[in-house]
Design an enzyme around this catalytic site. Structure first.
Site, PDB file in Angstrom:
ATOM      1  N   LYS A   1      -3.549   8.046   3.211  1.00 25.54           N
ATOM      2  CA  LYS A   1      -4.749   7.769   4.012  1.00 25.54           C
ATOM      3  C   LYS A   1      -4.549   8.187   5.468  1.00 25.54           C
ATOM      4  O   LYS A   1      -5.498   8.658   6.117  1.00 25.54           O
ATOM      5  CB  LYS A   1      -5.112   6.284   3.933  1.00 25.54           C
ATOM      6  CG  LYS A   1      -5.618   5.837   2.566  1.00 25.54           C
ATOM      7  CD  LYS A   1      -6.904   6.533   2.171  1.00 25.54           C
ATOM      8  CE  LYS A   1      -7.492   5.936   0.903  1.00 25.54           C
ATOM      9  NZ  LYS A   1      -8.710   6.649   0.457  1.00 25.54           N
TER      10      LYS A   1
ATOM     11  N   TYR B   1       0.830  -1.208   0.000  1.00 30.83           N
ATOM     12  CA  TYR B   1       0.000   0.000   0.000  1.00 30.83           C
ATOM     13  C   TYR B   1       0.868   1.263   0.000  1.00 30.83           C
ATOM     14  O   TYR B   1       0.458   2.306  -0.498  1.00 30.83           O
ATOM     15  CB  TYR B   1      -0.927  -0.021   1.216  1.00 30.83           C
ATOM     16  CG  TYR B   1      -2.233   0.717   1.015  1.00 30.83           C
ATOM     17  CD1 TYR B   1      -2.976   0.557  -0.146  1.00 30.83           C
ATOM     18  CD2 TYR B   1      -2.727   1.559   1.999  1.00 30.83           C
ATOM     19  CE1 TYR B   1      -4.179   1.221  -0.320  1.00 30.83           C
ATOM     20  CE2 TYR B   1      -3.933   2.230   1.834  1.00 30.83           C
ATOM     21  CZ  TYR B   1      -4.653   2.059   0.675  1.00 30.83           C
ATOM     22  OH  TYR B   1      -5.841   2.723   0.494  1.00 30.83           O
TER      23      TYR B   1
END
Length: 255
Positions: A161, A154
């Site tokens: 995020k 990720y």
């Protein structure tokens, strides 16, 4: 008109396919009595085609969250269709391929800055662009992927995020005086277009299906959409700066 969102006017971003959380949110919102306006970016003809699959016709406004001129004109564009907004859904994220799939140490700032602009800063930008249309009781809701951890593959999207979760808390702080809430929904992995663009994302899928206490359906966007609708509704009037997990309970267990 009846339903959880009866009479609500919503601006929803991020509808690209009918498998997206944003599409499911727009569909359920209409079924619950809301009037919906969509935004799209880039492939506008595709967004307009997908929008026709909703229960009711919806206007689609072009919006590039990196374009200051379009952001400045958003309120006027929305006013052509509704006289105000009660809620905004931020379902926007993007990172160049160098920022994903194990490229954390090598991704150049040029690519990282784009990921942070589109995926993090745009949350505040979108809220401020819509603010002239919103009054007390308004709600801004975004989508995150649990940023408490460093997830394999990720990479910089995880950093983006984490920034988004902080940005939502600060938005809650600064817009609370105007009676406007800011919350996020942290959904488990879903087989959306965004997920398919992340190399190795199937690692998340396998873990969630195996470990989530409630189980996890990789193709069910409605669970996350329902949480978004709840946060847009009047049933969470004193909740802001929150991250609501919709992940089958995975976040609550140890490895």
């Amino acid at each position: 008109m009846s339903g959880l969102l009866a009479g609500k006017r919503l601006l929803i971003t991020g509808v690209i396919t009918d498998q997206s959380i944003a599409f499911s949110t727009a569909k359920l919102a209409q079924e619950q009595g809301a009037t919906v306006v969509l935004t799209g970016f880039g492939r506008m003809s595709l967004v307009e085609r997908i929008a026709k699959r909703l229960p009711e016709p919806v206007p689609v406004i072009e919006l590039d969250v990196q374009n200051d001129e379009q952001l400045a004109g958003l309120a006027d564009k929305v006013r052509e269709h509704v006289d105000g907004l009660d809620g905004v859904v931020h379902s926007i994220a993007f990172a160049p391929q160098s920022c994903l799939g194990g490229g954390y140490l090598d991704a150049p700032w040029e690519d990282v800055s784009k990921a942070l602009h589109v995926s993090t800063y745009s949350y505040k930008s979108l809220a401020m662009a819509a603010l002239p249309l919103m009054g007390r009781g308004g709600s801004v809701v975004g989508l995150t992927f649990d940023a408490k951890f460093a997830w394999p593959v990720y990479d910089w999207m995880g950093v983006a995020k984490a920034g988004l979760e902080s940005a939502s808390r600060y938005l809650a702080l600064h817009l609370g005086k105007q009676g406007i809430r800011s919350n996020l929904v942290s959904a488990g992995p879903l087989r959306t277009m965004a997920a398919k663009s992340i190399p190795g994302f199937e690692q998340f899928e396998d873990e969630w299906v195996r470990k989530a206490p409630l189980g996890w359906d990789l193709n069910d966007q409605e669970a996350a959409a329902k949480a978004i609708l709840a946060l847009l509704s009047d049933w969470f009037p004193a909740t802001t700066g929150e991250v609501v997990h919709v992940d089958g309970g995975f976040h609550a267990i140890g490895a």
